[in-house]
Write a protein that holds these residues in place. Structure first.
Motif, short mmCIF file in Angstrom:
data_model
loop_
_atom_site.label_atom_id
_atom_site.label_comp_id
_atom_site.label_asym_id
_atom_site.label_seq_id
_atom_site.Cartn_x
_atom_site.Cartn_y
_atom_site.Cartn_z
N GLU A 23 3.88 -38.67 -7.71
CA GLU A 23 3.47 -38.69 -6.30
C GLU A 23 3.80 -40.02 -5.64
OE1 GLU A 23 -0.64 -37.70 -6.59
OE2 GLU A 23 -0.28 -35.52 -6.67
N ARG A 24 3.64 -41.12 -6.39
CA ARG A 24 3.98 -42.44 -5.86
C ARG A 24 5.47 -42.55 -5.59
NH1 ARG A 24 2.96 -45.09 -2.56
NH2 ARG A 24 0.82 -44.68 -3.16
N ARG A 25 6.27 -42.09 -6.54
CA ARG A 25 7.73 -42.13 -6.37
C ARG A 25 8.16 -41.29 -5.17
NH1 ARG A 25 12.45 -39.46 -7.64
NH2 ARG A 25 14.17 -40.77 -8.39
N LEU A 26 7.59 -40.09 -5.05
CA LEU A 26 7.95 -39.20 -3.96
C LEU A 26 7.53 -39.79 -2.61
CD1 LEU A 26 9.15 -36.48 -3.13
CD2 LEU A 26 6.89 -35.46 -3.42
N ALA A 27 6.37 -40.43 -2.56
CA ALA A 27 5.90 -41.04 -1.32
C ALA A 27 6.85 -42.15 -0.87
CB ALA A 27 4.49 -41.59 -1.49
N LEU A 28 7.31 -42.96 -1.81
CA LEU A 28 8.26 -44.02 -1.48
C LEU A 28 9.58 -43.43 -1.00
CD1 LEU A 28 7.59 -46.38 -4.52
CD2 LEU A 28 7.17 -46.95 -2.12
N LEU A 29 10.02 -42.39 -1.66
CA LEU A 29 11.29 -41.76 -1.31
C LEU A 29 11.23 -41.16 0.10
CD1 LEU A 29 13.42 -39.68 -3.73
CD2 LEU A 29 13.01 -38.81 -1.44
N ILE A 30 10.17 -40.44 0.40
CA ILE A 30 10.04 -39.80 1.71
C ILE A 30 9.86 -40.84 2.81
CG2 ILE A 30 8.58 -38.29 3.11
CD1 ILE A 30 8.12 -36.61 0.61
N SER A 31 9.07 -41.87 2.54
CA SER A 31 8.87 -42.93 3.54
C SER A 31 10.19 -43.64 3.84
CB SER A 31 7.84 -43.94 3.04
OG SER A 31 6.55 -43.38 3.02
N SER A 73 18.85 -42.17 -4.53
CA SER A 73 17.87 -41.15 -4.91
C SER A 73 17.51 -40.26 -3.74
CB SER A 73 16.61 -41.83 -5.48
OG SER A 73 16.89 -42.48 -6.69
N ILE A 74 17.46 -40.83 -2.54
CA ILE A 74 17.21 -40.02 -1.35
C ILE A 74 18.36 -39.04 -1.15
CG2 ILE A 74 17.02 -40.07 1.17
CD1 ILE A 74 15.64 -42.79 0.87
N CYS A 75 19.59 -39.51 -1.37
CA CYS A 75 20.75 -38.62 -1.26
C CYS A 75 20.63 -37.46 -2.24
CB CYS A 75 22.04 -39.40 -1.50
SG CYS A 75 22.47 -40.59 -0.21
N ASP A 76 20.20 -37.75 -3.47
CA ASP A 76 20.01 -36.69 -4.47
C ASP A 76 18.94 -35.70 -4.00
OD1 ASP A 76 21.87 -37.83 -6.16
OD2 ASP A 76 20.37 -38.92 -7.34
N TYR A 77 17.84 -36.24 -3.51
CA TYR A 77 16.72 -35.41 -3.06
C TYR A 77 17.15 -34.49 -1.90
CZ TYR A 77 12.21 -34.45 -0.75
OH TYR A 77 11.12 -33.86 -0.16
N ARG A 78 17.84 -35.07 -0.92
CA ARG A 78 18.26 -34.28 0.23
C ARG A 78 19.38 -33.31 -0.13
NH1 ARG A 78 16.03 -35.72 5.05
NH2 ARG A 78 17.53 -34.26 5.94
N ARG A 79 20.23 -33.70 -1.05
CA ARG A 79 21.29 -32.79 -1.49
C ARG A 79 20.70 -31.55 -2.14
NH1 ARG A 79 23.31 -35.37 -6.07
NH2 ARG A 79 21.73 -34.14 -7.16
N ASP A 80 19.70 -31.74 -2.99
CA ASP A 80 19.07 -30.60 -3.65
C ASP A 80 18.43 -29.66 -2.63
OD1 ASP A 80 19.86 -31.61 -6.06
OD2 ASP A 80 17.91 -32.49 -6.57
N LEU A 81 17.78 -30.24 -1.60
CA LEU A 81 17.18 -29.42 -0.56
C LEU A 81 18.23 -28.68 0.24
CD1 LEU A 81 14.38 -31.77 0.86
CD2 LEU A 81 14.10 -29.83 -0.67
N ILE A 138 28.45 -39.13 -3.98
CA ILE A 138 27.94 -38.05 -3.13
C ILE A 138 28.92 -36.88 -3.11
CG2 ILE A 138 27.43 -37.41 -0.73
CD1 ILE A 138 26.21 -40.20 -0.41
N HIS A 139 30.21 -37.19 -3.04
CA HIS A 139 31.20 -36.11 -3.04
C HIS A 139 31.18 -35.33 -4.35
CE1 HIS A 139 35.25 -34.41 -3.83
NE2 HIS A 139 35.09 -33.98 -2.59
N GLU A 140 31.10 -36.05 -5.46
CA GLU A 140 31.13 -35.40 -6.77
C GLU A 140 29.89 -34.56 -7.01
OE1 GLU A 140 33.51 -35.52 -9.27
OE2 GLU A 140 34.84 -36.48 -7.83
N LYS A 141 28.74 -35.03 -6.52
CA LYS A 141 27.49 -34.34 -6.77
C LYS A 141 27.15 -33.29 -5.71
CE LYS A 141 26.29 -36.71 -10.45
NZ LYS A 141 26.09 -36.08 -11.77
#
Length: 217
Positions: A23-31, A73-81, A138-141
């Motif tokens: 939850e701490r990691r996710l809060a930092l990522l979203i912020s 990590s934000i790029c990974d998170y948003r890519r998955d979404l 980003i292109h590869e992933k």
């Protein structure tokens, strides 16, 4: 693995092992995501992110390494979404190729026109000019993985003699070109005047021409 990609992968830090850590990691990522979109990458400091999310910079260093690692990590998170329902696995026994191809492009378009996605893609373009490793990563992933998914669907259909496709990857790249005009207009801020039905009709027409080009002679 490409050395640039390997370097990015090596910067990954500890992944939380507890619910509280997650939850701490996710809060930092979203912020950080919210602040980067609001102010731009360069205008946001680690202190800004901590003040917004709570906690300490030690958590950023622990989970992301540094500001660049956090952005990746934000790029990974948003890519998955973004891609989770854009290109679902294709099963030639259960799925028909034409509606599958049309649905994939329409879903991709609907994600593209979301204001937050537009803003983040523009942010990625800005950052990738300063960080070639990030651009490659980003292109590869992202785009390349979706192209490979479509290529696999085309290869599967070709294997069952449903169409002719000598180079599935080239065909997949050609297929995504159907949306290129819309993509550029969206990212350049040009208003899309076409209705949803007109977009659907255009995509359907182009997919039909795409499939015509892959018919067995």
């Amino acid at each position: 693995m490409n050395e640039d990609l390997a370097q990015i992968e090596m910067t990954r830090c500890d992944y939380p092992q507890t619910k509280r850590g997650y939850e701490r990691r996710l809060a930092l990522l979203i912020s950080a995501n919210d602040l980067f979109l609001e102010r731009g990458y360069d205008a946001v400091s680690l202190d800004d992110i901590v003040n917004h999310a709570g906690g300490s910079k030690a958590s950023i260093y622990k989970y992301f390494g540094n500001k660049e690692g956090l952005f990746t990590s934000i790029c990974d998170y948003r890519r998955d979404l973004f891609f989770k329902d854009v290109c679902i696995p294709f099963n030639p026994v259960q799925n028909e190729l034409r509606p599958y191809l049309i649905t994939t492009l329409i879903t991709f378009y609907k994600h593209m026109i979301m204001p937050e996605n537009i803003a983040f893609i523009r942010l990625i373009f800005e950052r990738s000019q300063k960080d070639p490793q990030l651009a490659l990563y980003i292109h590869e992933k992202g785009p390349k993985q979706v192209q490979l998914a479509i290529a696999k669907a085309l290869e599967s259909c070709a294997g069952k003699q449903l169409l002719k496709c000598d180079n599935p990857l080239y065909s997949a790249q050609f297929y995504f070109g159907i949306l290129r005009n819309l993509e550029w207009r969206i990212l350049m801020g040009i208003h899309i005047q076409e209705t949803d039905q007109e977009i659907f009709d255009c995509v359907s027409y182009c997919v039909d021409r795409f499939l015509d080009g892959h018919q067995k002679v």
